[in-house]
Write an enzyme that holds these catalytic residues in place. Structure first.
Site, short mmCIF file in Angstrom:
data_model
loop_
_atom_site.label_atom_id
_atom_site.label_comp_id
_atom_site.label_asym_id
_atom_site.label_seq_id
_atom_site.Cartn_x
_atom_site.Cartn_y
_atom_site.Cartn_z
N SER A 153 -43.50 -9.56 -44.81
CA SER A 153 -44.24 -9.95 -43.83
C SER A 153 -43.65 -11.13 -43.24
O SER A 153 -42.07 -10.38 -42.48
CB SER A 153 -45.66 -10.17 -43.99
OG SER A 153 -46.26 -10.57 -42.34
N GLU A 247 -50.43 -0.59 -39.27
CA GLU A 247 -50.90 -1.39 -39.03
C GLU A 247 -50.04 -1.96 -38.59
O GLU A 247 -49.87 -0.87 -36.88
CB GLU A 247 -49.69 -2.40 -39.86
CG GLU A 247 -48.06 -1.87 -39.98
CD GLU A 247 -47.45 -3.15 -41.05
OE1 GLU A 247 -47.41 -4.09 -41.07
OE2 GLU A 247 -47.23 -2.17 -42.25
#
Length: 309
Positions: A153, A247
């Site tokens: 991330s 996502e």
């Protein structure tokens, strides 16, 4: 190369449990509605819910002036993995990602270090990049073998920014890069930011925007060290990316992989059907997470074997 990894069989109880854990983490940790200090404690505590291999020695240490955790497998070879944790540049620590880094060190059979870089809003851009770059330079000068840099991330974006800084100073670059659901574009130009908003149990578009605002302050969102998608990527080492198709940061990976290819950089980008942000974090609960780590070791083996260096 961008590859789609098909859904692995029918929906299992373990996958449902992992997805529930991801949704809970999103609501109780990642949402900006949670008080930041409480969210940080919850994220660290979440690491205790996943088992870790007992044949990896974990110790507190310091490197480049930063607190860190070191991970030493009983069976290891020369080399080093530098891991930069995710958490939107506002959350996370080496403790929160301890289960993942333990598994990475064991799977790759090399030592690993996970650093505690400075977080926003107490420390805004470019503090995290300063710390990540210092850690990478330390790794390049202290490793006894090949160096891999990895991050998930925001940590993925930070790993890339650290390479940019290392290259800017004319210093040696790592031999490989492993990215999990990297945040490469703080302008949120990818369509998945909107098209996957309902399918991603972990992240929401407005949460990304809130985290970016805290981290960037007055810095333009397309600044390359904040959004590596807008950087010159020539000369980068080989890159391996894993992300979920469900996502909101999916397109951050796809667009970045495409730009790497345009720059002539060797890249393998895997888009996993029906999976969400940061899904490899959920090993060993999630079967696909274990599969993802197996595929990582296959990719990394030629880099880590002595014959390839």
């Amino acid at each position: 190369m961008i590859e789609r990894v098909s859904k692995q069989g029918a929906v299992s109880l373990r996958r449902l449990l992992a997805r529930h854990m991801a949704r809970t983490a999103g609501k109780t940790v990642m949402s900006p509605e949670n008080p930041r200090q409480i969210a940080r404690k919850r994220m660290d505590a979440g690491a205790d819910r996943l088992p870790t291999p007992d044949d990896v020695k974990i110790e507190s240490t310091t490197l480049a002036g930063l607190n860190a955790l070191s991970f030493t497998p009983d069976d290891h070879r020369p080399g080093l993995l530098l891991f930069l944790h995710g958490g939107g540049y506002c959350l996370g620590s080496p403790k929160s990602h301890r289960p993942l880094v333990t598994r990475l060190a064991k799977a790759l059979k090399i030592k690993a270090v996970s650093v505690d870089y400075r977080l926003a809003p107490e420390h805004v851009f470019p503090c995290a990049v300063d710390d990540g770059a210092a850690a990478l330079n330390w790794a390049m000068t202290h490793s006894d073998g090949p160096v891999l840099i990895a991050g998930d991330s925001a940590g993925g974006g930070l790993a890339l920014a650290s390479i940019l800084r290392q290259r800017e100073h004319g210093r040696p670059l790592p031999q490989g890069v492993y990215l999990i659901s990297p945040w490469t574009d703080m302008t949120a130009s990818g369509e998945s930011t909107h098209t996957r908003a309902k399918s991603d149990p972990m992240l929401k578009p407005d949460w990304l925007a809130a985290g970016a605002a805290l981290y960037l302050e007055d810095t333009p969102a397309d600044t390359p060290e904040a959004s590596p998608l807008f950087a010159d990527l020539s000369g980068f080492p080989p890159v391996f990316i894993q992300t979920g198709d469900a996502e909101i940061l999916r397109d951050d990976s796809i667009q970045f992989a495409e730009k790497l290819e345009q720059a002539g950089v060797a890249v393998q980008c895997e888009i996993w059907d029906a999976l969400w942000h940061d899904f490899p974090l959920f090993a060993p609960l999630l079967p696909e997470a274990d599969m993802a780590l197996d595929r990582l070791t296959q990719w990394a083996e030629p880099i880590l074997t002595p014959s390839s260096n």
